[in-house]
Motif scaffolding. Structure first.
Motif, PDB file in Angstrom:
ATOM      1  N   ASP A  49      -5.170  12.643   1.912  1.00  0.00           N
ATOM      2  CA  ASP A  49      -4.050  12.087   1.160  1.00  0.00           C
ATOM      3  C   ASP A  49      -4.579  11.514  -0.155  1.00  0.00           C
ATOM      4  O   ASP A  49      -5.745  11.711  -0.496  1.00  0.00           O
ATOM      5  N   LEU A  50      -3.742  10.809  -0.889  1.00  0.00           N
ATOM      6  CA  LEU A  50      -4.131  10.305  -2.211  1.00  0.00           C
ATOM      7  C   LEU A  50      -5.046   9.084  -2.172  1.00  0.00           C
ATOM      8  O   LEU A  50      -5.640   8.728  -3.186  1.00  0.00           O
ATOM      9  N   ALA A  51      -5.191   8.445  -1.025  1.00  0.00           N
ATOM     10  CA  ALA A  51      -5.953   7.196  -0.952  1.00  0.00           C
ATOM     11  C   ALA A  51      -7.423   7.384  -1.312  1.00  0.00           C
ATOM     12  O   ALA A  51      -8.045   6.470  -1.848  1.00  0.00           O
ATOM     13  N   MET A  60       2.453   9.438 -15.720  1.00  0.00           N
ATOM     14  CA  MET A  60       3.315  10.083 -14.730  1.00  0.00           C
ATOM     15  C   MET A  60       4.776   9.998 -15.133  1.00  0.00           C
ATOM     16  O   MET A  60       5.226   8.976 -15.621  1.00  0.00           O
ATOM     17  N   THR A  61       5.484  11.092 -14.842  1.00  0.00           N
ATOM     18  CA  THR A  61       6.930  11.073 -15.021  1.00  0.00           C
ATOM     19  C   THR A  61       7.534  10.254 -13.884  1.00  0.00           C
ATOM     20  O   THR A  61       6.867   9.965 -12.887  1.00  0.00           O
ATOM     21  N   ARG A  65       6.039   9.890 -10.124  1.00  0.00           N
ATOM     22  CA  ARG A  65       5.765   8.568  -9.558  1.00  0.00           C
ATOM     23  C   ARG A  65       6.440   8.412  -8.192  1.00  0.00           C
ATOM     24  O   ARG A  65       5.861   7.834  -7.275  1.00  0.00           O
ATOM     25  N   LYS A  66       7.667   8.931  -8.069  1.00  0.00           N
ATOM     26  CA  LYS A  66       8.357   8.878  -6.775  1.00  0.00           C
ATOM     27  C   LYS A  66       7.554   9.639  -5.724  1.00  0.00           C
ATOM     28  O   LYS A  66       7.404   9.181  -4.593  1.00  0.00           O
ATOM     29  N   GLU A  67       7.047  10.816  -6.098  1.00  0.00           N
ATOM     30  CA  GLU A  67       6.216  11.608  -5.177  1.00  0.00           C
ATOM     31  C   GLU A  67       4.946  10.835  -4.824  1.00  0.00           C
ATOM     32  O   GLU A  67       4.540  10.780  -3.668  1.00  0.00           O
ATOM     33  N   PHE A  68       4.300  10.249  -5.821  1.00  0.00           N
ATOM     34  CA  PHE A  68       3.068   9.480  -5.658  1.00  0.00           C
ATOM     35  C   PHE A  68       3.260   8.338  -4.668  1.00  0.00           C
ATOM     36  O   PHE A  68       2.391   8.073  -3.836  1.00  0.00           O
ATOM     37  N   ASP A  69       4.393   7.668  -4.732  1.00  0.00           N
ATOM     38  CA  ASP A  69       4.670   6.487  -3.912  1.00  0.00           C
ATOM     39  C   ASP A  69       5.110   6.808  -2.479  1.00  0.00           C
ATOM     40  O   ASP A  69       5.297   5.892  -1.681  1.00  0.00           O
ATOM     41  N   GLN A  70       5.284   8.072  -2.144  1.00  0.00           N
ATOM     42  CA  GLN A  70       5.715   8.433  -0.792  1.00  0.00           C
ATOM     43  C   GLN A  70       4.694   7.956   0.239  1.00  0.00           C
ATOM     44  O   GLN A  70       3.491   8.166   0.076  1.00  0.00           O
ATOM     45  N   GLU A 145      -8.445   1.651 -12.843  1.00  0.00           N
ATOM     46  CA  GLU A 145      -8.712   3.088 -12.840  1.00  0.00           C
ATOM     47  C   GLU A 145      -7.488   3.847 -12.380  1.00  0.00           C
ATOM     48  O   GLU A 145      -7.104   4.858 -12.975  1.00  0.00           O
ATOM     49  N   MET A 146      -6.831   3.369 -11.316  1.00  0.00           N
ATOM     50  CA  MET A 146      -5.626   4.039 -10.826  1.00  0.00           C
ATOM     51  C   MET A 146      -4.506   4.012 -11.866  1.00  0.00           C
ATOM     52  O   MET A 146      -3.716   4.933 -11.961  1.00  0.00           O
ATOM     53  N   ALA A 147      -4.454   2.938 -12.635  1.00  0.00           N
ATOM     54  CA  ALA A 147      -3.407   2.799 -13.647  1.00  0.00           C
ATOM     55  C   ALA A 147      -3.750   3.587 -14.922  1.00  0.00           C
ATOM     56  O   ALA A 147      -2.951   3.659 -15.830  1.00  0.00           O
TER      57      ALA A 147
END
Length: 149
Positions: A49-51, A60-61, A65-70, A145-147
């Motif tokens: 996963d993204l972690a 990000m659009t 961002r919505k996809e990222f936050d899932q 870094e993530m931001a």
């Protein structure tokens, strides 16, 4: 597997023993105990996963961002949760068939915190290479870094 597995860490030794105990509970794991202010170098495995290797959120659009936050993209963080000073709980329901739970412990830097725990899921079929120690990144640096800063 359903339910949870409670783990208490009293000393930073015998990662193979902890791996064996987790295997007996049906959890494939890779456990590393590091020194203070050290962590395993990135690139040891392919994250499930993204972690493990999150993308920058800087440009990000809204849809991205919505996809990222899932929650599905952050299962690693839910797979193991601290309970108290030296105990954490593993929730196997977040670990898919063939994935490896990668646990990286290092001595804690804050009062009342025996250790810090890095939790990741290695993608099914992705071997987990041995840990190569590097200087640990601060929590603040990881957030920047993530931001994308």
């Amino acid at each position: 597997m359903t339910g949870t597995v409670q783990v208490t860490v009293g000393e930073f030794r015998d990662p193979d023993g902890l791996e064996a105990k987790l295997k007996a509970e049906g959890i494939k794991a890779d456990v590393t105990f590091t020194e203070a202010d050290k962590q395993c170098a990135r690139g040891r495995f392919t994250g499930a996963d993204l972690a493990y290797d999150p993308p920058s959120t800087k440009n990000m659009t809204e849809q991205a961002r919505k996809e990222f936050d899932q929650p599905e993209n952050w299962r690693s963080r839910d797979a193991a949760s601290p309970m108290n000073r030296n105990t954490f709980v593993i929730s196997p329901s977040y670990i898919r068939q063939g994935e490896t739970l990668v646990l990286e412990f290092r001595p804690g830097k804050h009062p009342g915190m025996a250790w810090q725990l890095g939790t990741h899921l290695a993608k099914a079929g992705s071997p987990v290479a041995p840990c190569t120690l590097v200087d640990a990144q601060s929590d603040e640096a990881m957030v920047k870094e993530m931001a994308g800063n």
